[in-house]
Design a protein around this motif. Structure first.
Motif, PDB file in Angstrom:
ATOM      1  N   TRP A  72       8.488   5.597  -7.038  1.00 13.99           N
ATOM      2  CA  TRP A  72       8.014   6.904  -6.589  1.00 13.99           C
ATOM      3  C   TRP A  72       6.954   7.461  -7.532  1.00 13.99           C
ATOM      4  O   TRP A  72       6.009   8.113  -7.091  1.00 13.99           O
ATOM      5  CB  TRP A  72       9.162   7.894  -6.433  1.00 13.99           C
ATOM      6  CG  TRP A  72       9.725   7.850  -5.051  1.00 13.99           C
ATOM      7  CD1 TRP A  72      10.887   7.283  -4.656  1.00 13.99           C
ATOM      8  CD2 TRP A  72       9.124   8.383  -3.869  1.00 13.99           C
ATOM      9  NE1 TRP A  72      11.045   7.422  -3.300  1.00 13.99           N
ATOM     10  CE2 TRP A  72       9.978   8.099  -2.803  1.00 13.99           C
ATOM     11  CE3 TRP A  72       7.948   9.063  -3.620  1.00 13.99           C
ATOM     12  CZ2 TRP A  72       9.684   8.475  -1.503  1.00 13.99           C
ATOM     13  CZ3 TRP A  72       7.654   9.440  -2.313  1.00 13.99           C
ATOM     14  CH2 TRP A  72       8.517   9.145  -1.275  1.00 13.99           C
ATOM     15  N   VAL A  73       7.096   7.186  -8.812  1.00 13.45           N
ATOM     16  CA  VAL A  73       6.052   7.604  -9.761  1.00 13.45           C
ATOM     17  C   VAL A  73       4.745   6.889  -9.434  1.00 13.45           C
ATOM     18  O   VAL A  73       3.673   7.508  -9.425  1.00 13.45           O
ATOM     19  CB  VAL A  73       6.496   7.332 -11.214  1.00 13.45           C
ATOM     20  CG1 VAL A  73       5.337   7.458 -12.175  1.00 13.45           C
ATOM     21  CG2 VAL A  73       7.603   8.282 -11.609  1.00 13.45           C
ATOM     22  N   ALA A 102       0.865  -1.184   0.000  1.00 11.98           N
ATOM     23  CA  ALA A 102       0.000   0.000   0.000  1.00 11.98           C
ATOM     24  C   ALA A 102       0.900   1.232   0.000  1.00 11.98           C
ATOM     25  O   ALA A 102       1.530   1.555   1.005  1.00 11.98           O
ATOM     26  CB  ALA A 102      -0.906  -0.002   1.213  1.00 11.98           C
ATOM     27  N   LEU A 103       0.971   1.911  -1.118  1.00 15.87           N
ATOM     28  CA  LEU A 103       1.917   3.014  -1.273  1.00 15.87           C
ATOM     29  C   LEU A 103       1.498   4.262  -0.508  1.00 15.87           C
ATOM     30  O   LEU A 103       2.340   5.079  -0.143  1.00 15.87           O
ATOM     31  CB  LEU A 103       2.095   3.332  -2.757  1.00 15.87           C
ATOM     32  CG  LEU A 103       2.683   2.189  -3.588  1.00 15.87           C
ATOM     33  CD1 LEU A 103       2.660   2.547  -5.055  1.00 15.87           C
ATOM     34  CD2 LEU A 103       4.088   1.878  -3.140  1.00 15.87           C
ATOM     35  N   VAL A 104       0.208   4.434  -0.266  1.00 13.96           N
ATOM     36  CA  VAL A 104      -0.300   5.596   0.459  1.00 13.96           C
ATOM     37  C   VAL A 104      -1.186   5.102   1.587  1.00 13.96           C
ATOM     38  O   VAL A 104      -2.074   4.289   1.385  1.00 13.96           O
ATOM     39  CB  VAL A 104      -1.101   6.527  -0.479  1.00 13.96           C
ATOM     40  CG1 VAL A 104      -1.735   7.657   0.291  1.00 13.96           C
ATOM     41  CG2 VAL A 104      -0.214   7.062  -1.575  1.00 13.96           C
ATOM     42  N   VAL A 158      -6.076  11.852  -3.145  1.00  9.45           N
ATOM     43  CA  VAL A 158      -6.525  13.240  -3.015  1.00  9.45           C
ATOM     44  C   VAL A 158      -7.816  13.448  -3.805  1.00  9.45           C
ATOM     45  O   VAL A 158      -8.731  14.136  -3.346  1.00  9.45           O
ATOM     46  CB  VAL A 158      -5.416  14.206  -3.481  1.00  9.45           C
ATOM     47  CG1 VAL A 158      -5.928  15.620  -3.602  1.00  9.45           C
ATOM     48  CG2 VAL A 158      -4.247  14.152  -2.510  1.00  9.45           C
ATOM     49  N   ALA A 159      -7.907  12.850  -4.975  1.00 12.56           N
ATOM     50  CA  ALA A 159      -9.124  12.982  -5.776  1.00 12.56           C
ATOM     51  C   ALA A 159     -10.313  12.305  -5.099  1.00 12.56           C
ATOM     52  O   ALA A 159     -11.455  12.760  -5.248  1.00 12.56           O
ATOM     53  CB  ALA A 159      -8.906  12.386  -7.158  1.00 12.56           C
ATOM     54  N   SER A 160     -10.056  11.251  -4.344  1.00 10.68           N
ATOM     55  CA  SER A 160     -11.161  10.581  -3.662  1.00 10.68           C
ATOM     56  C   SER A 160     -11.683  11.401  -2.487  1.00 10.68           C
ATOM     57  O   SER A 160     -12.819  11.199  -2.057  1.00 10.68           O
ATOM     58  CB  SER A 160     -10.728   9.206  -3.174  1.00 10.68           C
ATOM     59  OG  SER A 160      -9.830   9.327  -2.092  1.00 10.68           O
ATOM     60  N   LYS A 210      -0.720   7.092  -6.894  1.00 11.65           N
ATOM     61  CA  LYS A 210      -1.640   6.652  -5.841  1.00 11.65           C
ATOM     62  C   LYS A 210      -2.057   7.810  -4.944  1.00 11.65           C
ATOM     63  O   LYS A 210      -3.203   7.888  -4.504  1.00 11.65           O
ATOM     64  CB  LYS A 210      -1.006   5.554  -4.979  1.00 11.65           C
ATOM     65  CG  LYS A 210      -0.938   4.224  -5.644  1.00 11.65           C
ATOM     66  CD  LYS A 210      -2.323   3.657  -5.808  1.00 11.65           C
ATOM     67  CE  LYS A 210      -2.237   2.273  -6.402  1.00 11.65           C
ATOM     68  NZ  LYS A 210      -3.553   1.705  -6.645  1.00 11.65           N
ATOM     69  N   MET A 211      -1.120   8.747  -4.677  1.00 11.06           N
ATOM     70  CA  MET A 211      -1.456   9.910  -3.863  1.00 11.06           C
ATOM     71  C   MET A 211      -2.452  10.800  -4.597  1.00 11.06           C
ATOM     72  O   MET A 211      -3.381  11.337  -3.987  1.00 11.06           O
ATOM     73  CB  MET A 211      -0.193  10.708  -3.511  1.00 11.06           C
ATOM     74  CG  MET A 211      -0.466  11.906  -2.634  1.00 11.06           C
ATOM     75  SD  MET A 211      -1.154  11.516  -1.021  1.00 11.06           S
ATOM     76  CE  MET A 211       0.318  11.115  -0.127  1.00 11.06           C
TER      77      MET A 211
END
Length: 85
Positions: A42-43, A7-9, A53-55, A48-49
């Motif tokens: 990192w990309v 889970a990257l974020v 944020v959009a969610s 994922k970030m």
């Protein structure tokens, strides 16, 4: 077998452990250099970030009848009558 955390974020923050694990996966599985694997992971984390944020942003409600409040609260007050009688 180790439990991997991919889970990257988490809670709006970057998960450094998951980013590093994904980078090492790119190195082992696909033969990337460590530098390019870190950049690629990192990309992925930034994407994922952006999704996270959009969610969080509220969705705009468009009503074709013209009554935005009625459309917004339609699921809560379906059984109530709007008359004063």
């Amino acid at each position: 077998m180790k439990n991997r955390d991919y889970a990257l974020v988490r809670n709006g923050k970057y998960n450094m452990k998951a980013i590093m694990q994904r980078a090492w996966l790119y190195v082992r599985q696909y033969g990337y250099s460590l530098k390019s694997a870190l950049r690629t992971s990192w990309v992925d984390a930034r994407l994922k970030m952006d999704e996270y944020v959009a969610s969080l942003k509220p969705k705009a409600i468009e009503s074709k009848q013209g009554n935005v409040l009625k459309a917004f609260f339609a699921d809560k007050y379906t059984n109530y009558d709007s008359s004063w009688r």
